[in-house]
Design a protein around this motif. Structure first.
Motif, short mmCIF file in Angstrom:
data_model
loop_
_atom_site.label_atom_id
_atom_site.label_comp_id
_atom_site.label_asym_id
_atom_site.label_seq_id
_atom_site.Cartn_x
_atom_site.Cartn_y
_atom_site.Cartn_z
N ASN A 23 0.80 -1.22 0.00
CA ASN A 23 0.00 0.00 0.00
C ASN A 23 0.84 1.28 0.00
OD1 ASN A 23 -3.03 -0.87 0.50
ND2 ASN A 23 -1.74 -2.19 1.78
N HIS A 24 2.11 1.15 -0.30
CA HIS A 24 2.99 2.33 -0.23
C HIS A 24 2.50 3.45 -1.14
CE1 HIS A 24 6.48 4.91 -1.11
NE2 HIS A 24 6.84 4.64 0.13
N ASP A 25 2.27 3.14 -2.39
CA ASP A 25 1.81 4.17 -3.33
C ASP A 25 0.44 4.70 -2.95
OD1 ASP A 25 4.10 4.18 -4.83
OD2 ASP A 25 3.33 2.85 -6.39
N TYR A 26 -0.44 3.82 -2.48
CA TYR A 26 -1.77 4.27 -2.08
C TYR A 26 -1.69 5.28 -0.94
CZ TYR A 26 -6.53 4.27 -0.29
OH TYR A 26 -7.77 4.68 0.13
N MET A 27 -0.78 5.06 -0.01
CA MET A 27 -0.66 5.97 1.13
C MET A 27 0.14 7.23 0.79
SD MET A 27 -0.09 3.48 4.46
CE MET A 27 1.32 2.60 3.79
N TYR A 28 1.27 7.08 0.11
CA TYR A 28 2.22 8.18 -0.01
C TYR A 28 2.12 8.95 -1.33
CZ TYR A 28 4.52 6.46 4.19
OH TYR A 28 4.80 6.08 5.49
N ASN A 29 1.58 8.33 -2.36
CA ASN A 29 1.57 8.97 -3.68
C ASN A 29 0.17 9.10 -4.25
OD1 ASN A 29 4.46 9.02 -3.70
ND2 ASN A 29 4.44 6.86 -4.27
N ASN A 30 -0.81 9.20 -3.39
CA ASN A 30 -2.21 9.25 -3.82
C ASN A 30 -2.74 10.68 -3.64
OD1 ASN A 30 -4.95 8.96 -4.22
ND2 ASN A 30 -5.14 7.12 -2.96
N PRO A 31 -2.98 11.39 -4.72
CA PRO A 31 -3.43 12.79 -4.60
C PRO A 31 -4.82 12.93 -4.00
CG PRO A 31 -3.60 12.04 -6.88
CD PRO A 31 -2.88 10.96 -6.13
N ASN A 32 -5.56 11.83 -3.86
CA ASN A 32 -6.90 11.91 -3.30
C ASN A 32 -6.91 11.92 -1.77
OD1 ASN A 32 -8.18 11.95 -5.83
ND2 ASN A 32 -8.04 9.73 -5.99
N HIS A 33 -5.75 11.68 -1.14
CA HIS A 33 -5.64 11.85 0.31
C HIS A 33 -5.28 13.29 0.62
CE1 HIS A 33 -5.98 7.66 1.27
NE2 HIS A 33 -4.84 7.31 0.71
N PRO A 34 -6.05 13.96 1.47
CA PRO A 34 -5.68 15.32 1.87
C PRO A 34 -4.30 15.34 2.53
CG PRO A 34 -7.94 14.86 2.48
CD PRO A 34 -7.35 13.55 2.04
N TRP A 35 -3.50 16.34 2.15
CA TRP A 35 -2.17 16.45 2.73
C TRP A 35 -1.82 17.92 2.97
CZ3 TRP A 35 1.69 19.10 0.10
CH2 TRP A 35 1.46 19.34 -1.26
N PHE A 36 -0.85 18.11 3.85
CA PHE A 36 -0.43 19.46 4.24
C PHE A 36 1.09 19.48 4.33
CE2 PHE A 36 -4.38 18.18 6.20
CZ PHE A 36 -5.24 19.21 5.91
N GLY A 37 1.67 20.65 4.11
CA GLY A 37 3.11 20.79 4.32
C GLY A 37 3.90 20.83 3.03
#
Length: 242
Positions: A68-82
């Motif tokens: 699930n590495h790409d799903y967690m770290y490279n998925n633009p559909n997860h909100p992210w900050f920073g």
């Protein structure tokens, strides 16, 4: 007798895996464990079962991270900050209805302010407390993030500020205040994403929110700034080669 066996098994497991034992050499740990086993042979079967279970769980955990590495770290559909290209990324399994998640969020925001070029936080929403209603705070927030990202920060802050568990009424109240009612109705894509988030949560062996993944290490539960900040700073320094 059963209680004693369980207690000694727990002590042996702690000797093997606890950070408190890190000062001991491997040979010292093995000698210590052998002494425990020689003095308490009744725990051998229980310990063997516990070790086998631990190894299986650890193997599944590592495989889940890899799968699930790409799903967690490279998925633009997860909100992210920073930072867009950070030295350190924290993945947070979180829930807008979880009181400890609400407490953790400002801690993470403070760390982001202190490390704007080095830190990134990715939120993976797992709406554990809202039941089976598909129109939950997670599906609402994910649609806003994807379709009206300029509204997301305000909506996220408002969802987090409400005490207790969200329901259809509280979510719609937030939506109306931000002219975002159309995002409360769910679409299959967001429902599938939340379902995958929950499966990831389960496969990692997490039992509740919040939980953080920091450089491959799973940290369950809330951590105050005083405990989390030194860990984050040490990881950033390590990755900066300092």
């Amino acid at each position: 007798m059963k209680f004693k066996t369980k207690l000694i098994t727990t002590l042996v497991m702690a000797c093997l895996f606890s950070p408190l034992a890190s000062a001991m050499t491997q040979a010292e740990k093995i000698e210590d464990i052998n002494k425990m086993l020689e003095g308490n042979p009744a725990i051998i079967d229980s310990l063997h079962e516990s070790l086998a279970m631990y190894i299986a769980q650890q193997s599944k955990y590592e495989q889940t991270l890899a799968d699930n590495h790409d799903y967690m770290y490279n998925n633009p559909n997860h909100p992210w900050f920073g930072a867009e290209n950070p030295k350190l990324t924290i993945v947070v399994l979180t829930d807008f209805s979880c009181p400890w998640c609400k407490k953790l969020d400002p801690v993470l925001m403070q760390l982001l302010e202190e490390h704007p070029d080095d830190l990134k936080v990715i939120n993976i929403y797992v709406p554990l407390k809202e039941g089976s209603n598909p129109a939950n705070s997670a599906t609402f927030a994910l649609r806003v993030w994807k379709e009206s990202p300029e509204k997301f920060n305000k909506i996220s802050e408002t969802l987090l500020s409400k005490p207790g568990v969200h329901n259809s009424r509280s979510i719609m109240k937030v939506a109306k205040a931000n002219d975002a009612e159309k995002y409360v109705s769910t679409v299959q894509e967001t429902q599938d994403m939340v379902a995958k988030n929950y499966q990831l949560f389960t496969d990692l062996g997490v039992r509740g929110t919040p939980a953080m993944l920091i450089d491959g290490q799973l940290l369950p539960g809330y951590l105050p700034y005083e405990k989390l900040a030194p860990m984050v700073e040490a990881k950033i320094a390590e990755k900066s080669g300092k």
